[in-house]
Design a protein around this motif. Sequence first.
Motif: not given
Length: 440
Positions: A250-251, A367-368, A370-371, A374-375, A405
Amino acid sequence: MSSKLIDHSVPLIRAVVVHPDGRGENARHAAERLEEAVGLARALDLDVRAEEIVRLRKTTPATLFGAGKVDELAALIRAAEAEAVVVDDTLTPVQQRNLEKAWDAKVIDRTGLILEIFGRRARTKEGRLQVELARLDYERSRLVRTWTHLERQRGGTGSTGGPGETQIEIDRRLIADRIVRLKNELEEVRRTRGLHRKARAKVPYPTVALVGYTNAGKSTLFNRLTGAEVLAKDLLFATLDTTVRTIRLPQGRPAIVADTVGFISDLPHELVESFRATLEEVGEADLILHVRDIASPDSAAQAKDVEEVMAQIPTPEGKERRILEVWNKVDLLDPEAREIVEGEAARRGRSTPDAVVVSAWTGEGIEDLRHAITRRIDDDPEIGLVLHPAEGEALAWLYANGRVTSRQHEETGDVRVGVRLSAQALGRLERLYPDILNRD
């Protein structure tokens, strides 16, 4: 002793699978271990005619089983017209030979079975080298075959035994020589892998390694994350050779994802050692995704087996091992079980995710995930930069090498961005675009 005869008409090698229970397992766990052994046998294209759980009060050095059990199993093997017997345990060379005589059938233990499967699944040169090394290490104490095929690989001088050298001595020497050559070749593979990792380190992309029990769905998840077409089947050890792809988180932040060989309970130590070059990818990773088949009743025990193998993989000094559990195959759970699993995952990681529930098959939760990735890897410092309208190339570089970001366009045409950059990327930015960093 309980047994179940199975009717098959496929013209394959007929086999009986035996799981010796000498650990006092409960009935469910023993049945699951037997089911896994049957799955391994079928992965080798054996026609499993009968499967058996044998309770062992004590082991017999000569045959593992007591004399009465050996005779009882011999009757079952004859009834099944079996040509091979899979014993779901580690056998000594003496036990293996004695059981073959008693049962008049080929006997293969758990280690030998897994090695045979690996031998069939390996596709790359590295994979084949690793499997052959593991197989030779296993066979040299047994010499249950005549290793005549190795003689064709000998040099032309100085390799023929003298008149007093027995065939078994020749075989052992041939195996020892071949092991030395394989280790040298694999050392070159390890060196090449190290160079590849150094090259990737110059491009500051975080690395993510997928690990998990065999058939947990790693390759399906890998394909879902990367859009690749890696072999993904309901098959034990479908993946042996590490595959690496780049994804966008993401991003826009890039990351490198590696799919690795599946683990299994009692993974032969020969394989752990031989696959060390491959498993180093796991030790070097910035984040490990431990993929679990959450729909399996044996999920917790499988997770423990994976953790035991990972404990044997070294981590570079000063590097923190980060693990994110991916609870896969949630689509196979009934609504009540699914609610319990999702609630447990939510409790385990409210701010920093510890477990993510997904279905790699349907795409639920991807998608969860992927986030969450990232975190877990996003600990690089964030800086604010102002770019002029003509500095589109620098903006593209920031997207390719960091994680943007925030982005705000000013009336002047300038672009104000917030970006997270690793120390390496920040150093490169300073060399490539020094004016940007010095700008207020």
